[in-house]
Write a protein that holds these residues in place. Structure first.
Motif, PDB file in Angstrom:
ATOM      1  N   PHE A 192       4.462   4.720   8.670  1.00 39.70           N
ATOM      2  CA  PHE A 192       3.474   5.758   8.999  1.00 39.70           C
ATOM      3  C   PHE A 192       4.116   7.130   8.823  1.00 39.70           C
ATOM      4  N   PRO A 193       3.335   8.119   8.368  1.00 40.74           N
ATOM      5  CA  PRO A 193       3.903   9.420   7.998  1.00 40.74           C
ATOM      6  C   PRO A 193       4.577  10.173   9.131  1.00 40.74           C
ATOM      7  N   SER A 194       4.038  10.106  10.343  1.00 40.11           N
ATOM      8  CA  SER A 194       4.610  10.900  11.430  1.00 40.11           C
ATOM      9  C   SER A 194       5.952  10.366  11.911  1.00 40.11           C
ATOM     10  N   LEU A 195       6.375   9.217  11.416  1.00 40.87           N
ATOM     11  CA  LEU A 195       7.702   8.699  11.754  1.00 40.87           C
ATOM     12  C   LEU A 195       8.788   9.662  11.292  1.00 40.87           C
ATOM     13  N   ARG A 196       8.550  10.329  10.166  1.00 42.61           N
ATOM     14  CA  ARG A 196       9.469  11.326   9.612  1.00 42.61           C
ATOM     15  C   ARG A 196      10.895  10.786   9.479  1.00 42.61           C
ATOM     16  N   LEU A 197      11.012   9.661   8.817  1.00 37.20           N
ATOM     17  CA  LEU A 197      12.320   9.099   8.526  1.00 37.20           C
ATOM     18  C   LEU A 197      12.380   8.678   7.061  1.00 37.20           C
ATOM     19  N   GLY A 198      13.459   9.060   6.431  1.00 36.46           N
ATOM     20  CA  GLY A 198      13.738   8.650   5.069  1.00 36.46           C
ATOM     21  C   GLY A 198      15.241   8.520   4.916  1.00 36.46           C
ATOM     22  N   TYR A 199      15.714   8.381   3.686  1.00 37.40           N
ATOM     23  CA  TYR A 199      17.156   8.176   3.491  1.00 37.40           C
ATOM     24  C   TYR A 199      17.567   8.618   2.097  1.00 37.40           C
ATOM     25  N   ILE A 200      18.842   8.943   1.984  1.00 38.78           N
ATOM     26  CA  ILE A 200      19.466   9.264   0.698  1.00 38.78           C
ATOM     27  C   ILE A 200      20.659   8.333   0.524  1.00 38.78           C
ATOM     28  N   VAL A 201      20.797   7.766  -0.663  1.00 42.24           N
ATOM     29  CA  VAL A 201      22.010   7.017  -1.013  1.00 42.24           C
ATOM     30  C   VAL A 201      22.866   7.955  -1.862  1.00 42.24           C
ATOM     31  N   ILE A 202      24.043   8.271  -1.361  1.00 35.57           N
ATOM     32  CA  ILE A 202      24.869   9.341  -1.911  1.00 35.57           C
ATOM     33  C   ILE A 202      26.129   8.763  -2.569  1.00 35.57           C
ATOM     34  N   PRO A 203      26.493   9.235  -3.753  1.00 36.08           N
ATOM     35  CA  PRO A 203      27.770   8.799  -4.344  1.00 36.08           C
ATOM     36  C   PRO A 203      28.926   9.111  -3.391  1.00 36.08           C
TER      37      PRO A 203
END
Length: 496
Positions: free
Chosen positions: A344-355
């Motif tokens: 759901f959008p209001s969760l406001r969680l994402g991620y980046i996979v970084i070298p």
């Protein structure tokens, strides 16, 4: 002098109210009256806002109740206060002799003098409240079906976390995010998306937009050029604009981003922003040839690839496509994902996979922005994934969205026939209609909104002249029962 801060129980706020000075000759009631009047005139106390009772105020000020009563009587008589039996005393909803407030433009130009802001901020388009903040309806893009979300399960996890929260979880966290969630995401990405990663390469962010912002800040200097798909997700351009970078529009065809065209337009670009698994808005999947061309270009040019994998979980006619990052042997890809579409959008969680060699710089930039992500939703999401609810929800929604897509395609083919072409319907939560004929998609979308049909005009996703007129149709929050009527209404609008 006594400074007083009074708790406003009705509003749940602590409001700085007034100060009195016993060392001056001015009577206490006059000081109290003038303090209230000043706060009201300056709009620090707003119409309808509750004020303390005379007894409470006298107790807090440590004065007799009589000066407070006298001050309140004067304020009531002059119309600044209003008394409501059984409720208390309030700032009057309409104030006596209240001066008209100047418009925002005149306030900036005259009353406050020169108010310069950054050129990059000025360059952004005017902010408009997004439609989903006020309404939802058929074909709205980017909206999952929130009614299908296992809210009871989530609520139980929230309750469990709240009952067992530890004191150390009230402290600031790691700029990279909670280790437990990063580990859970790493397992998921390696298994379902063929991402090459370990938990320590993952940074938790507040959605893909912050991920794009952080990546831009780390990788691009002021004035740097970056490839952006044409057409594209509009907020990518905003991120580059606010960073003072130059977006180079590279055309997208049936194989995805045209790498050779990008090399011709800007061979020394510092980065490419792409969504190879399900391009927005056209929905195409980048071919294997184009993927290898893009990786070769990045390595030879010393450039970076920012891969936005925003809704790859949903694919209907084939297994999910492996990510571009999984093919990268030179650590040139920064991989971005989000939970906004799958949960759901209001969760406001994402991620980046970084070298690995960029981890410290990403963490430093993230720390300068907001220190760290909030631990609460991270902890709850970790358990949601660990207990299998996340995987079950994706399986369920793949079926739900697959059925909606099937019905939508069927209705479009029946009602619109050869007047349009469907593209990008094999994955995700939207498909795109290319209209075969002369129309103005923005005008039709405006007419549709007046009839509760939320069409996204395809031409809005182009920077240059749009080669196609059409619409992006979201089916994530469109019920199967709503689809036939919505398509008939679209047909009617296309005839007008």
């Amino acid at each position: 002098m006594t400074n007083l801060f009074i708790s406003n129980d009705k509003l749940g706020k602590v409001v700085p109210l007034l100060a009195i000075d016993r060392g001056v000759q001015k009577p206490l009631y006059q000081q109290i009256y003038e303090a209230f009047r000043t706060k009201i005139v300056h709009r620090e106390l707003r119409p309808g806002q509750i004020v303390p009772s005379t007894r409470q105020l006298a107790r807090e000020l440590r004065v007799s109740r009589f000066p407070v009563l006298n001050a309140y009587a004067q304020l009531l008589a002059e119309g600044y206060f209003e008394s409501r039996i059984g409720s208390g005393t309030f700032v009057a909803p309409s104030l006596p002799g209240e001066p008209s407030r100047p418009s925002g433009k005149s306030l900036v130009n005259t009353a406050m003098g020169l108010r310069a802001i950054a050129t990059t901020a000025s360059a952004l388009p005017r902010y408009v409240s997004p439609s989903w903040s006020e309404r939802l309806g058929p074909f709205q893009v980017g909206q999952p079906d929130l009614e299908q979300f296992p809210l009871k399960t989530w609520s139980k996890l929230v309750g469990r976390y709240s009952r067992n929260i530890r004191v150390n979880e009230l402290q600031y966290g790691d700029a990279m995010g909670a280790e437990a969630l990063r580990s859970a995401i790493a397992v998921y990405l390696r298994t379902s998306r063929a991402v090459q990663c370990e938990a320590d390469q993952i940074m938790i962010v507040s959605g893909s937009q912050q991920a794009l912002d952080i990546a831009t800040r780390v990788l691009l200097d002021l004035g740097a050029q970056a490839w952006v798909e044409e057409p594209a997700y509009w907020l990518v351009r905003h991120v580059l604009k606010i960073a003072g970078c130059c977006a180079v529009s590279v055309p997208v065809d049936t194989e995805g981003l045209d790498v050779l065209a990008g090399i011709e337009l800007s061979p020394k670009a510092r980065a490419a922003f792409v969504a190879p698994s399900h391009q927005y808005p056209l929905g195409v999947t980048m071919s294997a040839t184009r993927r290898l061309q893009l990786l070769d270009w990045a390595q030879n040019a010393g450039a970076w690839i920012i891969e936005d994998d925003y809704d790859s979980e949903y694919r209907y006619e084939s297994p999910p496509i492996s990510c571009l990052q999984g093919l990268d042997t030179n650590s040139r890809v920064i991989y971005i994902g989000t939970f906004s579409k799958v949960l759901f959008p209001s969760l406001r969680l994402g991620y980046i996979v970084i070298p690995p060699d960029l981890l410290e710089r990403f963490a430093a930039v993230r720390q300068s922005m907001d220190l760290c992500p909030s631990p609460t939703n991270q902890a709850i999401l970790t358990e949601f994934i660990r207990e299998g609810h996340f995987a079950r929800h994706i399986r369920k929604m793949r079926q739900v969205y697959g059925e909606r897509r099937r019905v939508l395609v069927k209705e479009i083919e029946r009602e619109l026939g050869s007047s349009c072409t469907i593209v990008g319907g094999e994955a995700g939560m939207h498909l795109t209609l290319l209209i075969n004929g002369r129309i103005k998609d923005r005008e039709i979308a405006a007419k549709a909104s007046a009839r509760k049909l939320w069409l996204s005009a395809l031409s809005l996703s182009y920077v240059g002249e749009a080669p196609h007129q059409g619409f992006v149709l979201g089916f994530g929050n469109t019920r199967v029962s709503e689809i036939p009527r919505a398509v008939r209404l679209l047909k009617e609008l296309l005839k007008t």
